[in-house]
Design a protein around this motif. Structure first.
Motif, PDB file in Angstrom:
ATOM      1  N   SER A  86       0.866  -1.185   0.000  1.00  0.00           N
ATOM      2  CA  SER A  86       0.000   0.000   0.000  1.00  0.00           C
ATOM      3  C   SER A  86       0.898   1.229   0.000  1.00  0.00           C
ATOM      4  O   SER A  86       2.122   1.106   0.207  1.00  0.00           O
ATOM      5  N   GLY A  87       0.297   2.384  -0.175  1.00  0.00           N
ATOM      6  CA  GLY A  87       1.065   3.623  -0.052  1.00  0.00           C
ATOM      7  C   GLY A  87       1.613   3.764   1.364  1.00  0.00           C
ATOM      8  O   GLY A  87       2.750   4.218   1.566  1.00  0.00           O
ATOM      9  N   MET A  88       0.818   3.371   2.352  1.00  0.00           N
ATOM     10  CA  MET A  88       1.279   3.451   3.743  1.00  0.00           C
ATOM     11  C   MET A  88       2.471   2.526   3.975  1.00  0.00           C
ATOM     12  O   MET A  88       3.407   2.884   4.696  1.00  0.00           O
ATOM     13  N   VAL A 183       9.996  12.385  -1.033  1.00  0.00           N
ATOM     14  CA  VAL A 183       8.821  13.118  -1.529  1.00  0.00           C
ATOM     15  C   VAL A 183       7.699  12.131  -1.848  1.00  0.00           C
ATOM     16  O   VAL A 183       7.891  11.196  -2.628  1.00  0.00           O
ATOM     17  N   ASP A 184       6.547  12.351  -1.246  1.00  0.00           N
ATOM     18  CA  ASP A 184       5.352  11.589  -1.610  1.00  0.00           C
ATOM     19  C   ASP A 184       4.773  12.255  -2.854  1.00  0.00           C
ATOM     20  O   ASP A 184       4.269  13.382  -2.799  1.00  0.00           O
ATOM     21  N   ASN A 185       4.867  11.558  -3.988  1.00  0.00           N
ATOM     22  CA  ASN A 185       4.506  12.129  -5.296  1.00  0.00           C
ATOM     23  C   ASN A 185       3.148  11.624  -5.790  1.00  0.00           C
ATOM     24  O   ASN A 185       2.827  11.730  -6.967  1.00  0.00           O
ATOM     25  N   HIS A 205       5.015   6.542  -3.576  1.00  0.00           N
ATOM     26  CA  HIS A 205       3.697   6.645  -4.212  1.00  0.00           C
ATOM     27  C   HIS A 205       2.704   5.720  -3.532  1.00  0.00           C
ATOM     28  O   HIS A 205       3.053   4.576  -3.216  1.00  0.00           O
ATOM     29  N   SER A 206       1.497   6.182  -3.406  1.00  0.00           N
ATOM     30  CA  SER A 206       0.381   5.267  -3.266  1.00  0.00           C
ATOM     31  C   SER A 206      -0.020   4.935  -4.704  1.00  0.00           C
ATOM     32  O   SER A 206      -0.552   5.795  -5.416  1.00  0.00           O
ATOM     33  N   MET A 207       0.264   3.712  -5.142  1.00  0.00           N
ATOM     34  CA  MET A 207      -0.120   3.313  -6.512  1.00  0.00           C
ATOM     35  C   MET A 207      -1.613   3.017  -6.594  1.00  0.00           C
ATOM     36  O   MET A 207      -2.154   2.767  -7.682  1.00  0.00           O
ATOM     37  N   THR A 208      -2.266   3.037  -5.429  1.00  0.00           N
ATOM     38  CA  THR A 208      -3.723   2.922  -5.358  1.00  0.00           C
ATOM     39  C   THR A 208      -4.378   4.013  -6.204  1.00  0.00           C
ATOM     40  O   THR A 208      -5.516   3.866  -6.640  1.00  0.00           O
ATOM     41  N   LYS A 209      -3.666   5.101  -6.404  1.00  0.00           N
ATOM     42  CA  LYS A 209      -4.240   6.325  -6.965  1.00  0.00           C
ATOM     43  C   LYS A 209      -3.997   6.404  -8.479  1.00  0.00           C
ATOM     44  O   LYS A 209      -4.361   5.500  -9.189  1.00  0.00           O
ATOM     45  N   PHE A 210      -3.349   7.484  -8.964  1.00  0.00           N
ATOM     46  CA  PHE A 210      -3.257   7.689 -10.410  1.00  0.00           C
ATOM     47  C   PHE A 210      -2.532   6.552 -11.134  1.00  0.00           C
ATOM     48  O   PHE A 210      -2.895   6.190 -12.255  1.00  0.00           O
ATOM     49  N   VAL A 371     -13.739  20.840   1.548  1.00  0.00           N
ATOM     50  CA  VAL A 371     -14.253  19.714   0.750  1.00  0.00           C
ATOM     51  C   VAL A 371     -13.209  19.402  -0.322  1.00  0.00           C
ATOM     52  O   VAL A 371     -12.593  20.322  -0.874  1.00  0.00           O
ATOM     53  N   ARG A 372     -12.966  18.114  -0.587  1.00  0.00           N
ATOM     54  CA  ARG A 372     -11.970  17.753  -1.604  1.00  0.00           C
ATOM     55  C   ARG A 372     -12.619  16.941  -2.720  1.00  0.00           C
ATOM     56  O   ARG A 372     -13.424  16.042  -2.455  1.00  0.00           O
ATOM     57  N   ILE A 373     -12.267  17.295  -3.946  1.00  0.00           N
ATOM     58  CA  ILE A 373     -12.747  16.517  -5.097  1.00  0.00           C
ATOM     59  C   ILE A 373     -11.543  15.922  -5.820  1.00  0.00           C
ATOM     60  O   ILE A 373     -10.553  16.614  -6.070  1.00  0.00           O
TER      61      ILE A 373
HETATM   62  N1  LCS Z   1       0.127   9.258   0.285  1.00  0.00           N
HETATM   63  C1  LCS Z   1      -0.867  10.052  -0.127  1.00  0.00           C
HETATM   64  C2  LCS Z   1      -0.562  11.422  -0.642  1.00  0.00           C
HETATM   65  C3  LCS Z   1      -2.179   9.602  -0.056  1.00  0.00           C
HETATM   66  O1  LCS Z   1      -3.163  10.408  -0.478  1.00  0.00           O
HETATM   67  C4  LCS Z   1      -2.448   8.296   0.454  1.00  0.00           C
HETATM   68  C5  LCS Z   1      -3.823   7.765   0.574  1.00  0.00           C
HETATM   69  C6  LCS Z   1      -1.365   7.518   0.879  1.00  0.00           C
HETATM   70  C7  LCS Z   1      -0.093   8.023   0.766  1.00  0.00           C
HETATM   71  C8  LCS Z   1      -1.556   6.134   1.422  1.00  0.00           C
HETATM   72  O2  LCS Z   1      -1.805   5.256   0.382  1.00  0.00           O
HETATM   73  P1  LCS Z   1      -2.595   3.878   0.539  1.00  0.00           P
HETATM   74  O3  LCS Z   1      -1.971   3.157   1.693  1.00  0.00           O
HETATM   75  O4  LCS Z   1      -4.031   4.194   0.811  1.00  0.00           O
HETATM   76  O5  LCS Z   1      -2.353   3.198  -0.758  1.00  0.00           O
HETATM   77  N2  LCS Z   1      -4.799   8.743   0.432  1.00  0.00           N
HETATM   78  C9  LCS Z   1      -6.083   8.587   0.548  1.00  0.00           C
HETATM   79  C10 LCS Z   1      -7.004   9.668   0.491  1.00  0.00           C
HETATM   80  O6  LCS Z   1      -6.718  10.844   0.387  1.00  0.00           O
HETATM   81  N3  LCS Z   1      -8.221   9.182   0.564  1.00  0.00           N
HETATM   82  O7  LCS Z   1      -8.217   7.829   0.805  1.00  0.00           O
HETATM   83  C11 LCS Z   1      -6.857   7.354   0.789  1.00  0.00           C
END
Ligand code: LCS
Length: 395
Positions: A86-88, A183-185, A205-210, A371-373
């Motif tokens: 995970s990103g964490m 840097v968290d990118n 990176h949280s690869m969960t995202k983009f 509020v975040r979008i």
């Molecule tokens: N870094 C950033 C900038 C994030 O936004 C998140 C998750 C993480 C790390 C952690 O990543 P994860 O473990 O979830 O893959 N951000 C979230 C958010 O803003 N809404 O839900 C998750």
């Protein structure tokens, strides 16, 4: 294997994750295996000692995992990547690889809530002190450095205030003091921002995202810029065990193929929504690095190739107005996370950043009414129409 490093990022997105093998596969297959057989005892010993390269056990390395690690490392112009669960897990790997008992770290005040929680509630138990500062002002970072400081951890733009930190200046300050910069990118993706080019030592990176982009995977990655850090981080990853699995690696590698074109649409849609919100009479202020009103507009333009897909804003009616909007949207989905093809709306104070103490949250600029979008890739006019009908419900 093609030399993907020499190509344009758009081309790298499509080709960098392919491992060319004797089958002629066009896509790296899912090597869904926990372990790999040795030809004989000497071969096993040679693999373990590092004299021979190859696969041993999936926590230590796996071809599908390696394909996504290579793709992100290439896009970030880094030396190598280490896939995480995970990103964490990626932030944890980074912090625990670079600091230990008695050390000090400096962290952006505006970071994803659990990242602050990791420093405050976990690393503190292992003797690591953290100072949170508004890193968008370099003087605050300089003022927080102590002889024990080993790591500066920043998010830029920061979640969710969109505060922008100068990566190049922070890297210079860090290195002048023998400190590493991570840097968290996540908010930018390597298509828009490559922190290693500005002197950072580690990208998270949280690869969960983009990077994955389709809201169906939780994953992370750490990218480092030299062999020594890579060996150290790889060993730490093996001990900590928060590694990514082959199936999720496959999905993220698949997502990365369309990253460049998705990012283009995320940016153009978000720009339209930010401009719409900024002129709306119910809106107090909009935080988006693509707007000239953003306090670090020029800095962001210097270090990033676009403003990204995240917008934060406050309504004149505060949280009550925000609740009406969030309960009224029909196309935007009321959910946390970000960076997927679908637009999401959420309330940081009660959701993503609810684990922070209220005082810390307010100090970081995360007000109750924010509020975040996360703007997706749908038709922008339809997204605006959805916001329009939701905002119209506020009296
Ligand atoms: N870094 C950033 C900038 C994030 O936004 C998140 C998750 C993480 C790390 C952690 O990543 P994860 O473990 O979830 O893959 N951000 C979230 C958010 O803003 N809404 O839900 C998750």
């Amino acid at each position: 294997m093609k030399d993907v490093r020499k190509h344009h990022p758009d081309t790298q997105c499509v080709h960098a994750s392919l491992i060319h093998d004797e089958t002629g596969c066009v896509v790296t297959p899912i090597y869904q295996t926990s372990t790999f057989s040795f030809r004989n005892v000497d071969h096993g010993a040679a693999l373990f000692s590092g004299k021979v390269k190859g696969y041993i056990y999936t926590r230590m390395g796996n071809p599908t995992v390696e394909s996504v690690e290579t793709a992100v490392a290439v896009l970030e112009k880094g030396y190598a990547g280490i896939g995480c669960a995970s990103g964490m897990a990626a932030s944890h790997l980074t912090i625990s690889s670079l600091v230990g008992a008695g050390d000090h770290m400096i962290c952006s005040r505006a970071v994803y809530g659990p990242t602050a929680g990791l420093a405050r509630n976990v690393m503190s138990r292992f003797g690591v002190k953290t100072t949170f500062v508004d890193t968008s002002d370099i003087a605050n970072i300089a003022g927080a450095i102590t002889p024990e400081t080993k790591l500066i951890f920043i998010e830029t733009p920061g979640n969710p205030t969109m505060a922008v930190t100068d990566i190049e200046a922070t890297a210079r300050l860090a290195h002048d003091n023998g400190i590493k910069l991570a840097v968290d990118n996540t908010f930018m993706s390597p298509i828009l921002q490559r922190p290693l080019e500005w002197g950072a030592d580690v990208v998270v990176h949280s690869m969960t995202k983009f990077l994955n982009g389709h809201a169906d995977v939780v994953a992370g990655i750490v990218v480092v810029n030299n062999e020594e850090d890579y060996q150290h981080f790889r060993r730490m990853s093996n001990y900590l065990g928060g590694t990514i699995d082959p199936f999720n690696s496959f999905l993220v590698a698949r997502g990365i193929k369309t990253l460049a074109i998705r990012i283009e649409r995320h940016c153009s849609n978000a720009m339209k929504l930010a401009q719409y919100l900024e002129q709306h009479p119910q809106v107090e202020r909009v935080m988006y690095p693509g707007l000239k009103s953003h306090p670090q507009y020029d800095r962001h333009r210097k270090q990033a190739r676009g403003p990204g897909g995240l917008i934060s804003f406050e309504l004149k009616g505060g949280i009550e107005a925000g609740k009406i909007l969030m309960n009224s949207v029909e196309l935007l989905v009321l959910a946390v996370s970000l960076g997927g093809v679908e637009s999401l709306i959420q309330h940081p104070a009660s959701m993503t950043h609810s684990s922070m103490e209220r005082a810390d949250r307010l100090q970081a600029g995360i007000t109750d009414g924010l509020v975040r979008i996360s703007v997706g890739i749908e038709d922008a006019d339809e997204l605006i129409a959805d916001l329009e009908q939701g905002l119209a419900k506020i009296k």
